[in-house]
Design a protein around this motif. Sequence first.
Motif, PDB file in Angstrom:
ATOM      1  N   PRO A  23       0.805  -1.220   0.000  1.00  0.00           N
ATOM      2  CA  PRO A  23       0.000   0.000   0.000  1.00  0.00           C
ATOM      3  C   PRO A  23       0.840   1.274   0.000  1.00  0.00           C
ATOM      4  CG  PRO A  23      -0.041  -1.042   2.157  1.00  0.00           C
ATOM      5  CD  PRO A  23       0.625  -2.005   1.237  1.00  0.00           C
ATOM      6  N   VAL A  24       1.994   1.281   0.652  1.00  0.00           N
ATOM      7  CA  VAL A  24       2.804   2.501   0.725  1.00  0.00           C
ATOM      8  C   VAL A  24       3.225   2.942  -0.669  1.00  0.00           C
ATOM      9  CG1 VAL A  24       4.952   3.504   1.565  1.00  0.00           C
ATOM     10  CG2 VAL A  24       3.610   2.014   3.063  1.00  0.00           C
ATOM     11  N   GLU A  25       3.714   2.010  -1.468  1.00  0.00           N
ATOM     12  CA  GLU A  25       4.133   2.343  -2.827  1.00  0.00           C
ATOM     13  C   GLU A  25       2.924   2.688  -3.695  1.00  0.00           C
ATOM     14  OE1 GLU A  25       6.575   3.050  -6.119  1.00  0.00           O
ATOM     15  OE2 GLU A  25       6.964   2.960  -3.953  1.00  0.00           O
ATOM     16  N   LEU A  26       1.814   2.007  -3.476  1.00  0.00           N
ATOM     17  CA  LEU A  26       0.613   2.307  -4.241  1.00  0.00           C
ATOM     18  C   LEU A  26       0.138   3.733  -3.966  1.00  0.00           C
ATOM     19  CD1 LEU A  26      -1.727   1.525  -6.074  1.00  0.00           C
ATOM     20  CD2 LEU A  26      -2.866   0.501  -4.090  1.00  0.00           C
ATOM     21  N   TYR A  27       0.119   4.133  -2.697  1.00  0.00           N
ATOM     22  CA  TYR A  27      -0.290   5.499  -2.373  1.00  0.00           C
ATOM     23  C   TYR A  27       0.686   6.505  -2.972  1.00  0.00           C
ATOM     24  CZ  TYR A  27      -3.443   3.339   1.031  1.00  0.00           C
ATOM     25  OH  TYR A  27      -4.414   2.593   1.631  1.00  0.00           O
ATOM     26  N   ARG A  28       1.977   6.181  -2.998  1.00  0.00           N
ATOM     27  CA  ARG A  28       2.957   7.077  -3.602  1.00  0.00           C
ATOM     28  C   ARG A  28       2.657   7.276  -5.080  1.00  0.00           C
ATOM     29  NH1 ARG A  28       7.197   7.479  -6.647  1.00  0.00           N
ATOM     30  NH2 ARG A  28       7.063   5.293  -7.261  1.00  0.00           N
ATOM     31  N   GLU A  29       2.352   6.179  -5.783  1.00  0.00           N
ATOM     32  CA  GLU A  29       2.034   6.263  -7.213  1.00  0.00           C
ATOM     33  C   GLU A  29       0.738   7.043  -7.439  1.00  0.00           C
ATOM     34  OE1 GLU A  29       1.940   2.302  -8.695  1.00  0.00           O
ATOM     35  OE2 GLU A  29       4.065   1.906  -8.238  1.00  0.00           O
ATOM     36  N   MET A  30      -0.256   6.818  -6.607  1.00  0.00           N
ATOM     37  CA  MET A  30      -1.524   7.532  -6.745  1.00  0.00           C
ATOM     38  C   MET A  30      -1.317   9.022  -6.512  1.00  0.00           C
ATOM     39  SD  MET A  30      -4.067   4.831  -4.781  1.00  0.00           S
ATOM     40  CE  MET A  30      -5.562   5.787  -5.030  1.00  0.00           C
ATOM     41  N   ARG A  31      -0.471   9.349  -5.538  1.00  0.00           N
ATOM     42  CA  ARG A  31      -0.172  10.759  -5.264  1.00  0.00           C
ATOM     43  C   ARG A  31       0.573  11.386  -6.439  1.00  0.00           C
ATOM     44  NH1 ARG A  31       1.800   9.783  -0.618  1.00  0.00           N
ATOM     45  NH2 ARG A  31       0.063  10.258   0.758  1.00  0.00           N
ATOM     46  N   ALA A 318      -2.672   6.763   3.954  1.00  0.00           N
ATOM     47  CA  ALA A 318      -1.977   7.613   2.989  1.00  0.00           C
ATOM     48  C   ALA A 318      -1.686   8.984   3.591  1.00  0.00           C
ATOM     49  CB  ALA A 318      -2.810   7.757   1.724  1.00  0.00           C
ATOM     50  N   ALA A 319      -2.654   9.560   4.306  1.00  0.00           N
ATOM     51  CA  ALA A 319      -2.449  10.876   4.910  1.00  0.00           C
ATOM     52  C   ALA A 319      -1.386  10.824   5.997  1.00  0.00           C
ATOM     53  CB  ALA A 319      -3.764  11.400   5.478  1.00  0.00           C
ATOM     54  N   ASN A 320      -1.382   9.740   6.786  1.00  0.00           N
ATOM     55  CA  ASN A 320      -0.360   9.598   7.821  1.00  0.00           C
ATOM     56  C   ASN A 320       1.049   9.593   7.227  1.00  0.00           C
ATOM     57  OD1 ASN A 320      -2.202   9.525   9.905  1.00  0.00           O
ATOM     58  ND2 ASN A 320      -2.102   7.314  10.203  1.00  0.00           N
ATOM     59  N   GLY A 321       1.166   9.090   5.995  1.00  0.00           N
ATOM     60  CA  GLY A 321       2.469   9.013   5.346  1.00  0.00           C
ATOM     61  C   GLY A 321       2.720  10.108   4.330  1.00  0.00           C
ATOM     62  N   ASP A 322       1.896  11.136   4.320  1.00  0.00           N
ATOM     63  CA  ASP A 322       2.037  12.223   3.347  1.00  0.00           C
ATOM     64  C   ASP A 322       3.429  12.843   3.466  1.00  0.00           C
ATOM     65  OD1 ASP A 322       1.924  14.516   1.812  1.00  0.00           O
ATOM     66  OD2 ASP A 322      -0.050  15.135   2.520  1.00  0.00           O
ATOM     67  N   PRO A 323       4.250  12.786   2.406  1.00  0.00           N
ATOM     68  CA  PRO A 323       5.617  13.326   2.491  1.00  0.00           C
ATOM     69  C   PRO A 323       5.660  14.830   2.718  1.00  0.00           C
ATOM     70  CG  PRO A 323       5.058  12.759   0.220  1.00  0.00           C
ATOM     71  CD  PRO A 323       3.961  12.212   1.081  1.00  0.00           C
ATOM     72  N   HIS A 324       4.561  15.532   2.453  1.00  0.00           N
ATOM     73  CA  HIS A 324       4.558  16.979   2.680  1.00  0.00           C
ATOM     74  C   HIS A 324       4.575  17.315   4.173  1.00  0.00           C
ATOM     75  CE1 HIS A 324       2.927  16.893  -1.495  1.00  0.00           C
ATOM     76  NE2 HIS A 324       3.726  17.939  -1.609  1.00  0.00           N
ATOM     77  N   VAL A 325       4.119  16.387   5.014  1.00  0.00           N
ATOM     78  CA  VAL A 325       4.144  16.639   6.455  1.00  0.00           C
ATOM     79  C   VAL A 325       5.026  15.637   7.195  1.00  0.00           C
ATOM     80  CG1 VAL A 325       1.882  17.731   6.503  1.00  0.00           C
ATOM     81  CG2 VAL A 325       2.045  15.262   6.808  1.00  0.00           C
ATOM     82  N   ARG A 326       5.400  14.555   6.521  1.00  0.00           N
ATOM     83  CA  ARG A 326       6.268  13.544   7.128  1.00  0.00           C
ATOM     84  C   ARG A 326       7.617  13.557   6.431  1.00  0.00           C
ATOM     85  NH1 ARG A 326       4.434   9.104   9.449  1.00  0.00           N
ATOM     86  NH2 ARG A 326       6.609   8.889  10.045  1.00  0.00           N
TER      87      ARG A 326
END
Length: 412
Positions: A23-31, A318-326
Amino acid sequence: MTCPAAPEHQPVYLGGPRFQTDPVELYREMRRDHGAVAPVVLDGDVPAWLVLGYRELHQVTSDPVLFSRDSDLWNQWDRIPADWPLLPMIGRKQPSILYTVGERHRERAAVISEALEAVDPFELKGHAERFADELIDELCGKGSCDIVGQYAMLLPLRVLARLYGFSDDQGPGLVTAMNDMINGREGALEGQRHLAESMIALLAAKLAEPGTDVVSRMLANRAGFTVEEVAQDLMVMMAAGHQPTADWIGNSLRLMLTDDRFAASLAGGRHSVGEAMNEVLWEDTPTQNVAGRWTSRDTNLGGQAIGRGDLVLLGIAAANGDPHVRTDAGALTGGNNAFFSFGHGEHRCPFPAQEVAEVIARTGIEVLLDRLPDVDLAVPAGELTRRPSPWLRGLTELPVTYTPTPALGATR
């Protein structure tokens, strides 16, 4: 609702295998492809939006008028068949707190909070320790077991059943029913029916003979709500309190057994247990995605044009791992509790319910490490698999080995 037409911007099926495996990589691709809000499709090609951004999720959960919990607003109801497997997750005209808005919602939340606040914390911890010991007594002499199926999946329900007023022998059937309902696949509607019938029977018994349990307190202080409404709220509380807590235990133990940073906790270190539980809520939260919110008018969110009545799903993980805040996503989260794992805003998990879950999960982990101090994985970490659900993230099993020890019985 409409979605971009370019092939690389096609909606993502919310239920594909990558929500389970990567899921982490999937959310990255979706973002990367869609930005902070991505088009997705549910079973039956039903469209929705998944909020991936931390700030955007905060915006959605902070505005209950624009992003409403009133599912009657959904513009897709004419496409939803009566046997749609996600109906237990995305219901219509359900008289529960999940779909109540405004002052009525606040009144119902107060009834639930007051019933849970009255739970004695020492009694709660005592129940959790006793049931944890009983479950481990059945396992400790074997030298190996599946911690998820034989422990984590049973403990929260045992404790909640006692707090709510269920008998202990009803637990296994309730576990199966809730898992089927939450996974949103075959058996989902049957699971919902079993839970509803069990809850209605419990309410009837408590109306006839009240006790000192959560259910009796809710019935005595229902502020004009019908028995059916109380039953619906109890089903929500039971489902929300059991499965995520079981996954919190399983995911935390997986982390502690596979990450050298937490090795000290396997020798009895209590601080590491709390750190592992906190990190799981950031990096591997049991509640991955939540359905949902419905827009009360046309709006713009994260650069996407959201139509009136569109379904907006909360991408908690996905929000917990948002690179803009993490920006320091690889670092230990310590005492940072700014995650969305318990929700946010008016419809977040009530604070007393969160406290109950934390006591059950932490007690379950601590008792296990006390009783089986040399517990270790029985398989390579890479072989561990997750349940096929985009909604809740938990292990299918967690096989472990340990030195056989005698049961404690009633001596603890």
